[in-house]
Design a protein around this motif. Structure first.
Motif, PDB file in Angstrom:
ATOM      1  N   THR A  35      41.129  43.636  38.485  1.00  0.00           N
ATOM      2  CA  THR A  35      42.348  44.368  38.801  1.00  0.00           C
ATOM      3  C   THR A  35      43.599  43.518  38.588  1.00  0.00           C
ATOM      4  OG1 THR A  35      43.541  45.564  40.529  1.00  0.00           O
ATOM      5  CG2 THR A  35      42.193  43.716  41.242  1.00  0.00           C
ATOM      6  N   THR A  36      44.657  44.140  38.057  1.00  0.00           N
ATOM      7  CA  THR A  36      46.004  43.578  38.190  1.00  0.00           C
ATOM      8  C   THR A  36      46.819  44.448  39.145  1.00  0.00           C
ATOM      9  OG1 THR A  36      47.064  44.767  36.345  1.00  0.00           O
ATOM     10  CG2 THR A  36      45.938  42.687  35.817  1.00  0.00           C
ATOM     11  N   GLY A  37      46.169  45.496  39.679  1.00  0.00           N
ATOM     12  CA  GLY A  37      46.830  46.347  40.671  1.00  0.00           C
ATOM     13  C   GLY A  37      46.805  45.709  42.044  1.00  0.00           C
ATOM     14  N   GLY A  38      45.703  44.979  42.351  1.00  0.00           N
ATOM     15  CA  GLY A  38      45.593  44.321  43.645  1.00  0.00           C
ATOM     16  C   GLY A  38      45.801  45.311  44.769  1.00  0.00           C
ATOM     17  N   SER A  39      46.906  45.154  45.455  1.00  0.00           N
ATOM     18  CA  SER A  39      47.289  46.049  46.543  1.00  0.00           C
ATOM     19  C   SER A  39      48.779  46.339  46.412  1.00  0.00           C
ATOM     20  CB  SER A  39      46.999  45.388  47.887  1.00  0.00           C
ATOM     21  OG  SER A  39      47.715  46.011  48.925  1.00  0.00           O
ATOM     22  N   PRO A  40      49.231  47.546  46.817  1.00  0.00           N
ATOM     23  CA  PRO A  40      50.667  47.859  46.752  1.00  0.00           C
ATOM     24  C   PRO A  40      51.541  46.939  47.606  1.00  0.00           C
ATOM     25  CG  PRO A  40      49.388  49.868  46.972  1.00  0.00           C
ATOM     26  CD  PRO A  40      48.433  48.735  47.192  1.00  0.00           C
ATOM     27  N   THR A  41      50.944  46.197  48.524  1.00  0.00           N
ATOM     28  CA  THR A  41      51.717  45.280  49.369  1.00  0.00           C
ATOM     29  C   THR A  41      51.959  43.938  48.694  1.00  0.00           C
ATOM     30  OG1 THR A  41      49.692  44.456  50.424  1.00  0.00           O
ATOM     31  CG2 THR A  41      50.808  46.313  51.479  1.00  0.00           C
ATOM     32  N   MET A  42      51.371  43.686  47.535  1.00  0.00           N
ATOM     33  CA  MET A  42      51.459  42.381  46.861  1.00  0.00           C
ATOM     34  C   MET A  42      52.527  42.379  45.781  1.00  0.00           C
ATOM     35  SD  MET A  42      47.399  41.718  46.224  1.00  0.00           S
ATOM     36  CE  MET A  42      46.220  41.593  47.567  1.00  0.00           C
ATOM     37  N   SER A  43      53.038  41.186  45.484  1.00  0.00           N
ATOM     38  CA  SER A  43      53.958  41.031  44.355  1.00  0.00           C
ATOM     39  C   SER A  43      53.171  41.102  43.048  1.00  0.00           C
ATOM     40  CB  SER A  43      54.678  39.686  44.431  1.00  0.00           C
ATOM     41  OG  SER A  43      53.773  38.621  44.178  1.00  0.00           O
ATOM     42  N   VAL A  44      53.864  41.398  41.965  1.00  0.00           N
ATOM     43  CA  VAL A  44      53.210  41.447  40.658  1.00  0.00           C
ATOM     44  C   VAL A  44      52.653  40.072  40.293  1.00  0.00           C
ATOM     45  CG1 VAL A  44      53.558  41.896  38.199  1.00  0.00           C
ATOM     46  CG2 VAL A  44      54.588  43.390  39.899  1.00  0.00           C
ATOM     47  N   GLU A  45      53.361  39.012  40.675  1.00  0.00           N
ATOM     48  CA  GLU A  45      52.883  37.662  40.386  1.00  0.00           C
ATOM     49  C   GLU A  45      51.533  37.409  41.051  1.00  0.00           C
ATOM     50  OE1 GLU A  45      56.892  38.133  39.370  1.00  0.00           O
ATOM     51  OE2 GLU A  45      56.001  38.416  41.362  1.00  0.00           O
ATOM     52  N   GLU A  46      51.382  37.837  42.302  1.00  0.00           N
ATOM     53  CA  GLU A  46      50.090  37.709  42.992  1.00  0.00           C
ATOM     54  C   GLU A  46      49.020  38.537  42.294  1.00  0.00           C
ATOM     55  OE1 GLU A  46      50.082  37.753  47.583  1.00  0.00           O
ATOM     56  OE2 GLU A  46      51.920  38.812  47.024  1.00  0.00           O
ATOM     57  N   ARG A  47      49.361  39.752  41.962  1.00  0.00           N
ATOM     58  CA  ARG A  47      48.399  40.674  41.389  1.00  0.00           C
ATOM     59  C   ARG A  47      47.874  40.201  40.037  1.00  0.00           C
ATOM     60  NH1 ARG A  47      52.252  45.645  41.509  1.00  0.00           N
ATOM     61  NH2 ARG A  47      50.950  46.167  39.709  1.00  0.00           N
ATOM     62  N   LEU A  48      48.702  39.500  39.281  1.00  0.00           N
ATOM     63  CA  LEU A  48      48.368  39.101  37.918  1.00  0.00           C
ATOM     64  C   LEU A  48      47.467  37.871  37.846  1.00  0.00           C
ATOM     65  CD1 LEU A  48      48.750  39.304  34.854  1.00  0.00           C
ATOM     66  CD2 LEU A  48      51.012  38.254  35.122  1.00  0.00           C
ATOM     67  N   ARG A  49      47.463  37.040  38.878  1.00  0.00           N
ATOM     68  CA  ARG A  49      46.807  35.734  38.788  1.00  0.00           C
ATOM     69  C   ARG A  49      45.331  35.781  38.369  1.00  0.00           C
ATOM     70  NH1 ARG A  49      47.009  31.925  43.592  1.00  0.00           N
ATOM     71  NH2 ARG A  49      45.924  30.615  42.053  1.00  0.00           N
ATOM     72  N   PRO A  50      44.482  36.618  38.958  1.00  0.00           N
ATOM     73  CA  PRO A  50      43.069  36.586  38.547  1.00  0.00           C
ATOM     74  C   PRO A  50      42.870  36.880  37.060  1.00  0.00           C
ATOM     75  CG  PRO A  50      43.302  37.715  40.639  1.00  0.00           C
ATOM     76  CD  PRO A  50      44.688  37.517  40.115  1.00  0.00           C
ATOM     77  N   ALA A  51      43.528  37.905  36.544  1.00  0.00           N
ATOM     78  CA  ALA A  51      43.357  38.238  35.125  1.00  0.00           C
ATOM     79  C   ALA A  51      43.954  37.154  34.229  1.00  0.00           C
ATOM     80  CB  ALA A  51      44.005  39.583  34.825  1.00  0.00           C
ATOM     81  N   ALA A  52      45.089  36.596  34.625  1.00  0.00           N
ATOM     82  CA  ALA A  52      45.737  35.575  33.802  1.00  0.00           C
ATOM     83  C   ALA A  52      44.920  34.284  33.754  1.00  0.00           C
ATOM     84  CB  ALA A  52      47.135  35.288  34.343  1.00  0.00           C
ATOM     85  N   GLU A  53      44.338  33.903  34.886  1.00  0.00           N
ATOM     86  CA  GLU A  53      43.642  32.625  34.966  1.00  0.00           C
ATOM     87  C   GLU A  53      42.169  32.710  34.594  1.00  0.00           C
ATOM     88  OE1 GLU A  53      44.369  30.547  38.650  1.00  0.00           O
ATOM     89  OE2 GLU A  53      46.471  31.210  38.708  1.00  0.00           O
ATOM     90  N   LEU A  54      41.539  33.847  34.858  1.00  0.00           N
ATOM     91  CA  LEU A  54      40.094  33.962  34.650  1.00  0.00           C
ATOM     92  C   LEU A  54      39.720  34.666  33.347  1.00  0.00           C
ATOM     93  CD1 LEU A  54      39.085  34.787  38.338  1.00  0.00           C
ATOM     94  CD2 LEU A  54      39.228  32.566  37.216  1.00  0.00           C
ATOM     95  N   LYS A  55      40.690  35.299  32.713  1.00  0.00           N
ATOM     96  CA  LYS A  55      40.547  35.807  31.345  1.00  0.00           C
ATOM     97  C   LYS A  55      39.350  36.759  31.146  1.00  0.00           C
ATOM     98  CE  LYS A  55      42.609  31.533  29.474  1.00  0.00           C
ATOM     99  NZ  LYS A  55      43.217  31.155  30.744  1.00  0.00           N
ATOM    100  N   PRO A  56      39.304  37.852  31.870  1.00  0.00           N
ATOM    101  CA  PRO A  56      38.155  38.772  31.747  1.00  0.00           C
ATOM    102  C   PRO A  56      38.179  39.558  30.444  1.00  0.00           C
ATOM    103  CG  PRO A  56      39.837  39.759  33.101  1.00  0.00           C
ATOM    104  CD  PRO A  56      40.314  38.361  32.808  1.00  0.00           C
ATOM    105  N   GLU A  57      37.075  40.255  30.169  1.00  0.00           N
ATOM    106  CA  GLU A  57      37.039  41.158  29.019  1.00  0.00           C
ATOM    107  C   GLU A  57      38.015  42.315  29.204  1.00  0.00           C
ATOM    108  OE1 GLU A  57      33.176  41.995  26.972  1.00  0.00           O
ATOM    109  OE2 GLU A  57      32.341  41.275  28.870  1.00  0.00           O
TER     110      GLU A  57
END
Length: 318
Positions: free
Chosen positions: A84-106
């Motif tokens: 997910t880059t959606g994470g939760s509506p309570t999170m900033s976009v920067e927080e939401r993006l970290r897993p996809a940016a750092e872990l590079k999924p398919e």
């Protein structure tokens, strides 16, 4: 004549439901891994993943929270992993993006517009029975919360992940989101084949009436032509009826406890695999076939998984 292959995506925990709502909602890393592997064994080609705090069940978008279950899933399954880059509506976009940016999924999810995201109607069902202090404020706060996905936010996510060969599950909650998607296609920031996930029945987005589903599909056809693969998810009790409509229109389906806690009227689903099997019954009952992970990779032109977990410079997927 060969049967059409259908991609089943399973969203195993999400950030919509809270621990009080079901004892079967995966919370810990081991529960999330078990749920994802079970869904894959039942027929899901893709698993869509969020992380949670193992003690409280709160959404947790740190890459460190994802790693334990990603390792387990990669070691035991060939399933396509979608972060997910959606994470939760309570999170900033920067927080939401970290897993996809750092872990590079398919695959990573990408919401195609800001919106109201109403969870508060669920409160009366559980009033006075909350397991954790955060649950009620989280749900009540959705009365006055905007799920922020501006043009700049979307562009940031697309550009950040552009060098990772990550493709996106483009989540469209209304027809306006399809027009926004087409805007980014015309700018060359989204390239085909495009995996469009129509979202139906969530308060703040389009409804789940058959007319709504058909209208979204017609709009996508008109704007995107042959550049996209269509899939749907129906929220709550809409899950399987919307799935059946999509299948009848040549589309694919998403199920899972992120989208619905139920397997039938008044019956909580005990596992994500249970919902996958219900979707599979409809698919096979219509004379269609369930796509394997590798067939889904081919259909969506994904970069592929190597069947093992390697952590290099923070990347889980090559």
């Amino acid at each position: 004549m060969a049967s059409r292959k259908v991609i089943i995506t399973c969203a195993v925990t999400g950030a919509v439901h809270t621990p009080t709502m079901s004892p079967h909602l995966p919370i810990t890393a081991s529960e999330i891994a078990e749920a994802a592997i079970g869904a894959a064994e039942a027929g899901a080609a893709i698993v869509h993943l969020h992380a949670r705090n193992p003690k409280t069940g709160q959404p947790d978008q740190t890459p460190e929270a994802f790693l334990p279950f990603l390792k387990a899933i990669k070691q035991h399954s060939n399933v396509v992993i979608n972060l997910t880059t959606g994470g939760s509506p309570t999170m900033s976009v920067e927080e939401r993006l970290r897993p996809a940016a750092e872990l590079k999924p398919e695959v990573a999810s990408l919401n195609m517009g800001s919106m109201n995201f109403g969870l508060y109607p669920m409160i009366p069902r559980y009033q006075g029975k909350w397991k954790h202090d955060w649950e009620l404020p989280y749900l009540e706060g959705s009365r006055d919360r905007i799920f922020k996905n501006t043009f700049a936010d979307i562009e940031n996510i697309l550009r950040t992940c552009s060098g990772n060969s990550t493709r996106f599950e483009i989540e469209c909650y209304d027809t306006a989101h399809l027009y926004t998607l087409n805007h980014f296609v015309e700018r060359g920031l989204v390239k085909p084949p495009i995996f469009v996930q129509g979202v139906f029945g969530l308060l703040g987005g389009i409804g789940a009436h058959p007319d709504d589903v058909m209208h979204m599909k017609r709009t996508a056809d008109r704007l995107l032509g042959d550049k996209f693969t269509w899939s749907v998810l129906g929220a709550g009790r809409n899950q399987l009826p919307v799935a059946a409509l999509s299948l009848a229109m040549g589309g694919n389906v998403r199920v899972g406890l992120e989208d619905s806690l139920w397997s039938g009227p008044g019956s909580l689903a005990k596992t994500n695999a249970e919902q996958v099997l219900l979707a599979r019954q409809i698919i096979e009952g219509m004379g269609l076939e369930v796509a394997t992970p590798d067939e889904a990779r081919q259909m969506l032109k994904l970069k592929g998984g190597d069947g093992s977990l390697t952590v290099t410079g923070g990347a889980v997927f090559g």
